[in-house]
Design a protein around this motif. Structure first.
Motif, PDB file in Angstrom:
ATOM      1  N   ASP A  70      15.407 -23.552 -10.734  1.00  0.00           N
ATOM      2  CA  ASP A  70      14.599 -22.960 -11.600  1.00  0.00           C
ATOM      3  C   ASP A  70      13.976 -21.730 -11.157  1.00  0.00           C
ATOM      4  N   ALA A  71      14.371 -21.144  -9.924  1.00  0.00           N
ATOM      5  CA  ALA A  71      13.598 -19.894  -9.335  1.00  0.00           C
ATOM      6  C   ALA A  71      14.251 -18.884 -10.359  1.00  0.00           C
ATOM      7  N   PRO A  72      13.491 -17.671 -10.335  1.00  0.00           N
ATOM      8  CA  PRO A  72      13.960 -16.351 -11.227  1.00  0.00           C
ATOM      9  C   PRO A  72      15.394 -16.195 -10.718  1.00  0.00           C
ATOM     10  N   ILE A  73      16.220 -15.464 -11.737  1.00  0.00           N
ATOM     11  CA  ILE A  73      17.623 -15.373 -11.542  1.00  0.00           C
ATOM     12  C   ILE A  73      18.080 -14.428 -10.452  1.00  0.00           C
ATOM     13  N   SER A  74      17.077 -13.574 -10.178  1.00  0.00           N
ATOM     14  CA  SER A  74      17.473 -12.671  -9.342  1.00  0.00           C
ATOM     15  C   SER A  74      15.882 -12.043  -8.651  1.00  0.00           C
ATOM     16  N   VAL A  75      16.243 -11.488  -7.380  1.00  0.00           N
ATOM     17  CA  VAL A  75      15.009 -11.238  -6.574  1.00  0.00           C
ATOM     18  C   VAL A  75      14.400 -10.255  -7.492  1.00  0.00           C
ATOM     19  N   HIS A  76      15.102  -9.315  -8.294  1.00  0.00           N
ATOM     20  CA  HIS A  76      14.401  -8.050  -8.997  1.00  0.00           C
ATOM     21  C   HIS A  76      13.683  -8.541 -10.164  1.00  0.00           C
ATOM     22  N   MET A  77      13.537 -10.017 -10.410  1.00  0.00           N
ATOM     23  CA  MET A  77      12.804 -10.616 -11.405  1.00  0.00           C
ATOM     24  C   MET A  77      11.784 -11.399 -10.926  1.00  0.00           C
ATOM     25  N   THR A  78      11.563 -11.372  -9.415  1.00  0.00           N
ATOM     26  CA  THR A  78      10.434 -12.403  -8.836  1.00  0.00           C
ATOM     27  C   THR A  78       9.123 -11.420  -9.134  1.00  0.00           C
ATOM     28  N   ASP A  79       8.127 -12.096  -8.988  1.00  0.00           N
ATOM     29  CA  ASP A  79       6.681 -11.260  -8.569  1.00  0.00           C
ATOM     30  C   ASP A  79       6.656 -10.614  -7.283  1.00  0.00           C
ATOM     31  N   TRP A  80       6.040  -9.467  -7.333  1.00  0.00           N
ATOM     32  CA  TRP A  80       5.979  -8.899  -5.963  1.00  0.00           C
ATOM     33  C   TRP A  80       5.159  -9.784  -4.990  1.00  0.00           C
ATOM     34  N   TYR A  82       1.008  -1.172   0.050  1.00  0.00           N
ATOM     35  CA  TYR A  82      -0.041  -0.024   0.017  1.00  0.00           C
ATOM     36  C   TYR A  82       0.919   1.350   0.064  1.00  0.00           C
ATOM     37  N   ALA A  83       1.981   1.246   1.067  1.00  0.00           N
ATOM     38  CA  ALA A  83       2.767   2.378   1.064  1.00  0.00           C
ATOM     39  C   ALA A  83       3.356   2.741  -0.540  1.00  0.00           C
ATOM     40  N   LEU A  84       3.889   1.695  -0.909  1.00  0.00           N
ATOM     41  CA  LEU A  84       4.799   2.077  -2.321  1.00  0.00           C
ATOM     42  C   LEU A  84       3.992   2.276  -3.440  1.00  0.00           C
ATOM     43  N   GLU A  85       2.434   1.857  -3.577  1.00  0.00           N
ATOM     44  CA  GLU A  85       1.519   2.202  -4.339  1.00  0.00           C
ATOM     45  C   GLU A  85       1.272   3.741  -4.165  1.00  0.00           C
ATOM     46  N   ASN A  86       1.531   4.188  -3.130  1.00  0.00           N
ATOM     47  CA  ASN A  86       0.982   5.569  -2.728  1.00  0.00           C
ATOM     48  C   ASN A  86       2.401   6.300  -2.520  1.00  0.00           C
ATOM     49  N   TYR A  87       3.487   5.963  -3.261  1.00  0.00           N
ATOM     50  CA  TYR A  87       4.687   6.800  -3.143  1.00  0.00           C
ATOM     51  C   TYR A  87       5.175   7.037  -1.882  1.00  0.00           C
ATOM     52  N   ASP A  88       4.870   6.258  -0.959  1.00  0.00           N
ATOM     53  CA  ASP A  88       5.401   6.468   0.597  1.00  0.00           C
ATOM     54  C   ASP A  88       6.619   5.721   0.755  1.00  0.00           C
ATOM     55  N   SER A  89       7.677   6.152   0.725  1.00  0.00           N
ATOM     56  CA  SER A  89       8.952   5.372   0.912  1.00  0.00           C
ATOM     57  C   SER A  89       9.078   5.251   2.110  1.00  0.00           C
ATOM     58  N   LEU A  90       8.941   6.139   3.126  1.00  0.00           N
ATOM     59  CA  LEU A  90       9.083   6.001   4.624  1.00  0.00           C
ATOM     60  C   LEU A  90       8.188   4.990   5.303  1.00  0.00           C
ATOM     61  N   GLY A  91       7.018   5.261   4.681  1.00  0.00           N
ATOM     62  CA  GLY A  91       6.029   4.361   5.151  1.00  0.00           C
ATOM     63  C   GLY A  91       6.141   2.900   4.792  1.00  0.00           C
ATOM     64  N   ALA A  92       7.104   2.686   3.672  1.00  0.00           N
ATOM     65  CA  ALA A  92       7.440   1.259   3.222  1.00  0.00           C
ATOM     66  C   ALA A  92       8.525   0.560   3.874  1.00  0.00           C
ATOM     67  N   GLN A  95      12.417 -10.216  -0.604  1.00  0.00           N
ATOM     68  CA  GLN A  95      11.544  -9.151  -1.823  1.00  0.00           C
ATOM     69  C   GLN A  95      11.076  -7.895  -1.589  1.00  0.00           C
ATOM     70  N   LEU A  96      10.719  -7.669  -0.276  1.00  0.00           N
ATOM     71  CA  LEU A  96      10.102  -6.489   0.039  1.00  0.00           C
ATOM     72  C   LEU A  96      11.327  -5.252   0.334  1.00  0.00           C
ATOM     73  N   MET A  97      12.546  -5.790   0.560  1.00  0.00           N
ATOM     74  CA  MET A  97      13.504  -4.935   0.554  1.00  0.00           C
ATOM     75  C   MET A  97      14.257  -4.422  -0.846  1.00  0.00           C
ATOM     76  N   ALA A  98      13.849  -5.296  -1.777  1.00  0.00           N
ATOM     77  CA  ALA A  98      14.567  -5.134  -3.061  1.00  0.00           C
ATOM     78  C   ALA A  98      14.683  -3.771  -3.497  1.00  0.00           C
ATOM     79  N   PRO A  99      13.601  -2.895  -3.322  1.00  0.00           N
ATOM     80  CA  PRO A  99      13.622  -1.627  -4.075  1.00  0.00           C
ATOM     81  C   PRO A  99      14.420  -0.642  -3.225  1.00  0.00           C
ATOM     82  N   SER A 100      14.457  -0.790  -1.948  1.00  0.00           N
ATOM     83  CA  SER A 100      15.335   0.008  -1.112  1.00  0.00           C
ATOM     84  C   SER A 100      16.631  -0.303  -0.712  1.00  0.00           C
ATOM     85  N   MET A 101      16.687  -1.769  -0.478  1.00  0.00           N
ATOM     86  CA  MET A 101      18.104  -2.310  -0.435  1.00  0.00           C
ATOM     87  C   MET A 101      18.501  -3.381  -1.263  1.00  0.00           C
ATOM     88  N   PRO A 102      18.700  -2.773  -2.661  1.00  0.00           N
ATOM     89  CA  PRO A 102      18.987  -3.875  -3.494  1.00  0.00           C
ATOM     90  C   PRO A 102      19.929  -5.026  -3.107  1.00  0.00           C
TER      91      PRO A 102
END
Length: 174
Positions: free
Chosen positions: A137-147, A55-65, A113-120
């Protein structure tokens, strides 16, 4: 941030890796576990975290995320893991121990997965060691996984409130 978050998370991850390797535990998506009340609370908190961070990321609230992730890691380490240590230390690999491993594994993978946008970089390290090392067989990177999606059926608001009260009382008593 390094001491209160990064090191706490890394130590929790290190604890999991050390004991899961000693026991030869591997994630099994088909396995069914009998979760303890502590496991149910952590899974409820984890799904609430996913819901709130999304919810926080969808509302551009990086601190709330990011702040809820920090609070969750503190509870994961200082509440869940401390109260579950005996479960990991016991010699027999019973259902309780397997449920503890599965719960902690799910929490750590979801956190990556939750940290990927802020602590890649830290998120990628956790993901590679937790997921890719056991599943090629898992995606090659956490950044390529589904949210991560939250499961509303696992969220128990009453349990979350009661545990929050217990944690607060224990902290005040301490």
């Amino acid at each position: 941030v390094i001491r209160s978050f990064s090191l706490t998370l890394w130590n929790t991850y290190s604890f999991f890796v050390t004991y899961s390797n000693l026991d030869g535990w591997q994630p099994d998506s088909k396995a069914e576990y009998e979760y303890s009340d502590l496991d149910k609370w952590l899974l409820s908190s984890l799904n609430t975290l996913v819901k709130n961070v999304t919810y926080a990321l969808e509302n551009y609230d990086s601190l709330g995320a990011t702040r809820p992730i920090q609070a969750f890691v503190d509870q994961l380490s200082n509440w869940y893991l401390r109260r579950s240590r005996r479960r990991f230390w016991k010699s027999e690999a019973d259902g309780d121990k397997q449920a503890a491993y599965a719960t902690l594994y799910q929490a750590l993978v979801t956190l990556s997965q939750l940290m990927a946008p802020s602590m890649p970089f830290m998120a990628e390290e956790l993901y590679q060691n937790l997921v890719r090392s056991s599943n090629e067989d898992a995606p090659i990177s956490v950044h390529m996984t589904d949210w991560p999606a939250y499961d509303e059926t696992l969220i128990d608001e009453k349990l979350n409130r009661e545990m929050e009260l217990v944690i607060k009382l224990a902290s005040l008593g301490h």
